[in-house]
Every structure is written in C-alpha cells, then in structure tokens.
Design an enzyme around this catalytic site. Sequence first.
Site, short mmCIF file in Angstrom:
data_model
loop_
_atom_site.label_atom_id
_atom_site.label_comp_id
_atom_site.label_asym_id
_atom_site.label_seq_id
_atom_site.Cartn_x
_atom_site.Cartn_y
_atom_site.Cartn_z
CD GLN A 158 -2.81 1.02 2.49
OE1 GLN A 158 -2.34 1.08 3.62
NE2 GLN A 158 -4.10 0.88 2.27
N GLY A 159 0.58 2.20 -0.86
CA GLY A 159 1.31 3.47 -0.90
C GLY A 159 0.37 4.63 -0.58
CB SER A 180 1.41 6.79 5.31
OG SER A 180 0.28 6.41 6.04
CB SER A 195 3.58 -3.47 5.44
OG SER A 195 3.21 -2.67 6.54
CD GLU A 253 -7.79 -1.34 5.95
OE1 GLU A 253 -7.27 -1.57 4.86
OE2 GLU A 253 -7.40 -0.46 6.73
CD GLU A 270 -5.14 8.62 19.23
OE1 GLU A 270 -4.67 8.04 18.23
OE2 GLU A 270 -4.97 8.20 20.40
#
Lengths: 342, 384
Positions: free
Chosen positions: B125-126, B128, B160, B245, B369
């Site tokens: 996954q790209g 962040s 990851s 998800e 949060e």
Amino acid sequence: MNLLPTEEQQQIVDMVRGFLAASAPLERLRPDKFGQIGNPDAALWPKMAELGILGLGVPEEGGGLGLSAVEEALTYIEFGRALVSVGVLGATLGAHLAARTMPDIAAAIMAGTSAVGLATPRGAVAGDDGIFSGEFHLIEANEADFIVLLTSDAIALFRREEFTGQSERLSMDSHMRLMRAALESGKPLSWSSVKDGIDHARANLLIAAYATGVAEAALAGAVDYAKVREQFGKPIGSFQAIKHKCADMAIAAEVASCQVSFASVILSKNSDESRFHALASRIVAVDAALKNGATGIQVHGAIGFTAEVEAHLFVKRAHLIDFIGGDQRVQKGQFIGADAVI
Amino acid sequence: MNLDYTAEDEIFRAEAREWLDANIPREVRPPDGPGMREFDLGWQRKQFEGGWAGVSWPVEYGGRGLSLTHQLIWYEEYAKAGGPNAELLFVGCNHAAPTIMARGTEKQKSYHLPKILSGEVAWCQGFSEPNNGSDLGGLKCRAEIVGDELVVNGSKIWTSSAHLADWQELLVRTDPAAPKHKGISWLICDMQTPGIELRPILIMTAPGHHHFNQVFYTDVRIPLSNVVGEVNDGWNVAMSTLGFERGTAGMLENIRYGAVVERLVDMARQRLGASALENDDIGQRLAQLRAEVTAVRAMTYRIASRAAIAPPGSEASLARAFFSQLQQRIRRIALDIIGPDSIELPEDDPWIRPYLRTYSNTIAAGTSEIQRNIIGERVLGLPR
C-alpha cells in the site's frame, strides 16, 4: 444467522419504547416533580401488565405471552433506557419461577397486582439444598408480596415475610427503596441453582440488557448536550477531548448491545452455553453502564453534577444493578472459573 | 435474531473443516524475507486450488460467489484449525482487490483479480507520506500526466513489505490546484518500474526486522490506463473500501483472538492455580478480556448481519476501534502471567513478539484517534 431484530421483534421494541416515552419519561425522576426519595413507577405495573410486558417470556401454558429471551432482552434494554424501577426485574424473574408450580402467584405477578422486590447478598450466603441463610439488601420491597433472591449461584422466590429484621435504609440511588433484612434457614417457594436450566442465566442476561439501556441513555444524553452546549464559540462536541469521550461511550454501548443480543439467542435455545454468554454480557454491559454513567457527568460539566439534568441518575442506577446478585468482582470470579465456550 | 445455520451451511462448514485438517501448513511461517513471501503465496495458491481462496468473491473473478455468512464460517473454521496469519496477502486480497472490483475497468479486473486470488502476486500500500499520515488527504506525492502516462515524483512511507511486493496501490496528487480531497488519483503501480527505490525501515519488534519501507519515486512512468476510477477521484475510490477494511476484513483476526484468550486462561490456571485465579487481579482482568473477546465475536456477527443488507459504513469503526485496543490488552496480560521470564526472548517465543506487534494496532489503518473522530462525527453526528 442474523443478529438484527426481526420485524416482529422491532415492533415489540417500538411498542415498549412508545409506552415508556408516554408513561415514564426521564423527567419523572426530577426532584421538583416527585420528591427526592421513592420512585413513581409502582403505577406502571398494572399498565405494563395490560400490555403483557410482565409475562413476556413466560410460556403460554404458564399464563405468559410465550416469547423468548430475545424479546425479553430487547424490552429490558428499553427499561434501562427509561430507568424503570428495578422492581420490574423482580416481577419478570418471579413470574418465571412461579409459573411452573404456582400458577396463582404467577398470575398475580403478571397482572401487576403482586409486586416482587429483589434481595441481594450483603455477604456470604449459606444455601444448601434450597435453604438460605444470610444478610441481604432488599430493593423495591416495601410494598412487595414476594422477593426474588439472586446470588452468584442460585435464584429463589420467597414470600417477603421470610425475611426477618427488615429495616429501611436510604439508597445512593434515591429513586430506589432499600432495606436490610436477613434469612435464617429461609425456605423459598421455588428456586433453582446455576446448574439447573437457564433461570439464573436469565437473571444475568436481563441485568445486562438493562445495563445496556442505561449505557445507551447516558450516551444519548451526553451527545445531545455536546451538540448544543457552546464554549470558546463552538459546540463542545467539536472538541476532540469531548468527541473522543462520546466515541468511547458509543463503543462501550455497542459492545454491550451486541453481546446481549448474542447471549439472548443462546438462552432462547436453552443452550448449555447460556451461563457463559449471560455472564459475558453482564460483565461488558455493567462495565458500559458504569463507565458511560461516569463519563456522561463529565461531558455535562457543572450542570452534570446537579439534579437538574438526568446525567447523575445513570451512574447511580449502574452502581445499584452492579450489586444485584454480586458485583463485577464476583461475576468475574465466576466467569474465569467457567469452562471455555469455543 | 437467530444463530441458526442451514443444512447447506453445515455441509459447507464440514467441507471447510475437512479441507483445512488435510491442508493447513505444518511448517512454521518465516517472520519476514523471501521465505515469508514464498510461504504466504504458496499457502494462498493451495487455498485457491482447493476452492477456498475467495469464498465471498464473485464467481467471475475466480471466487465461490457465496454469502458473507459462508465467509464467516470459513474464518471460524480457519481460526479453529490454527491457520496461519498470512499477512503479506492482506493488502491484495482485502484492500486492492475489493477496490478494483468496485471501481476498476474490465481490463484491470480481468488482469489483476485472478492473479491476486491465486497467490501469483503480492501487493503493498502506498498511502502514508513522511508528512501525511493521519492527514492523508493532504498527500503531496505528485503525478503529472504526460501523453498516455503519469510521471510520479515523491515519496511514500510505512509501506509494509514493499520489498516483497509485485504491485502497489498508490495514491498521488494529480491536481495540486484543486481542494485537497479533489486532486488525488488511485493508481496501480508495478514495483519493478524504473525510478523506484526503497529504504528499509526496521520495526520495534525484538530484534527489529525489515517490515516497513520508505519508497522514493523519481520520474516513475505509469500508464494512464492504471488509474482506478476517474483521474482526481482517488479519494472517493480509496474511501469506497475503507468501510470494508474496518468491518469485514478484520473478521478472521476477531475470531482468532478468542483462542488466544483461552490459551492465556489455561496458562494462568497452570501458573496461579484455578481457585486462586478467581480473586487474583490477573484472574479479574482475564475475565474482563474473556468477556470482551466474546463480545467481539457478537460484534462480528452483527456486522455480518448488517452487511447482508448494506455495505459496512462508519459504524464498523466501533468494532475496529474496540478490537485494536483489546488486542493490546490481551497481549499485555501475557507478560503478567509469565512473570519475570517475560523479559527473555526465546527462539520459539509465542507471546513477546506478538505483544510488541500490537503497538501498531492502534496506529495502522487510521489511528485510534482518527477512528474516534469518525465515530464522533459520522456515527454520533457531532460537529467537526
């Protein structure tokens, strides 16, 4: 598999919610209307009897409506939301215990003409072979003919006269009437142990459902207030310090409600897993009621510390129900000793 | 409400159990590196060949086309059988694939979905970036459209297994002038494309191992046909599967943790004695955790019940926020039960590394949060 209420079940919820909104609004518990001590809910019993609510889960051959633990739990969530006197729990559990062998008593309870109080241990209880001795609190027992005793391993229906030395005490929960009393080799009219059937598990499930309602109502009150109360030129609900408290309350209420639903289905099948799931639901739901009750006061700020809003009522009722049949410490001790259910 | 299964469901359950008994890998899963990739992809291929890889995937993409209840039954049996946690497959199977199914072109679907399901490829996954984590919508990695290509320059982080992945779901800014959520595109990026460089980042498990990467893109050319959804509509494309998800993708882990708690209860009874446990602080906390993990199963069932009517929405954040913190508390109590020896790290350690790993649970895929903001604003209707 479906954990959502059916259309018929939702109709029962709507009926009970509508009845309580009209006959038992939370404002009835404001001190200026009804005085600080005592509860105004005795008048509800005959009306609830008329709607069949007091014998909802009692089998039809026992004079009830013959619905299941699922419908009972759904209605108890509504009772918790409206903070209906916990005397209702005496009526439901007492009717179940009486229905099998004492149809006249069951009928009087379900008709709302005989009130049933609750007894809960103040210390160790001796209860060999259905003879009970010990010191107890009696809740909502002043006008009751019968008392349901709940301990961590038994449930029993007594005539009120079996309890000796009845003496009144003020309760932290000012709307509930409280006494101390004792049993000396008291003989119940009917009783069952945690090992027999689901009577005991039903008590824990209905306490859990009631606690879920308390947690939901405390959440709803806090969220409503956070939307309208302004500080620093904004509604306080826009601040993360408040928003996240409300989110935590929502999580706690959802956890409780899901497990109560799950456990209610398990009980409706008379499953061997009833005790495990009822205990699990009681632990998470009473936890939610205690936490949401406390957090609700904090979200309200100074007004939450007054008797002019309902916030304080939830935490007091949560503490009261926590002790019925043994508090969280007792229940967790029972639960960690229980066999795994996978 | 009911917990009943049809006769057909029960046959499905029996078949799943039988297949799992015969086929679950007996060897230990390598924690990282090419060995882990080989293990996870090999296991996925085996499940695919057995017809168990995509229970609730549509038939046209190689799945069985069954209901979410079947998926739940499969997960329950998988957890009971002690099936491995094949994490490398998560982004492909639970994130990229549902996104492509929902918003991809026919060509994208027919090329990528079978490869993901059959264990031919791994995805990463790209999303962040070094300066955009929780504030994902402010991402800066640029892509300029040049002819029929996008030219990507910038950087992604906390990726990851980028070093083990074949493909990446990549969010880039295609219109810097537009309001921040409106100038983003969702791309399929081939990790072998020239101009991609990786910097390994060790994570805090003991001893730290290569899990994360920072990914650098220098004039990386991606065909325009690799955009999923419309150019500049990538935010909506990404959000279309976040509910998924937060809801259903966690089901397997939710169920697996019930067994983890029972192992802890057994360990505590052995070490402290069953009767002492009732009044001991550890027994009290374990009882709370046991009740909560039981409730998580009930939450999972309710999510599955709702999903049969409508796709999971923001309310799925309730379960996710609760479960991520519960996992931390469950793993934490293992150390108290083990006692002083928990500062040791044995070769075959079953408790300490998983405990350290749970620190990521309340950060990854939206911090606790951010989850609470979502609950406050979208579930409870509190003002922003």
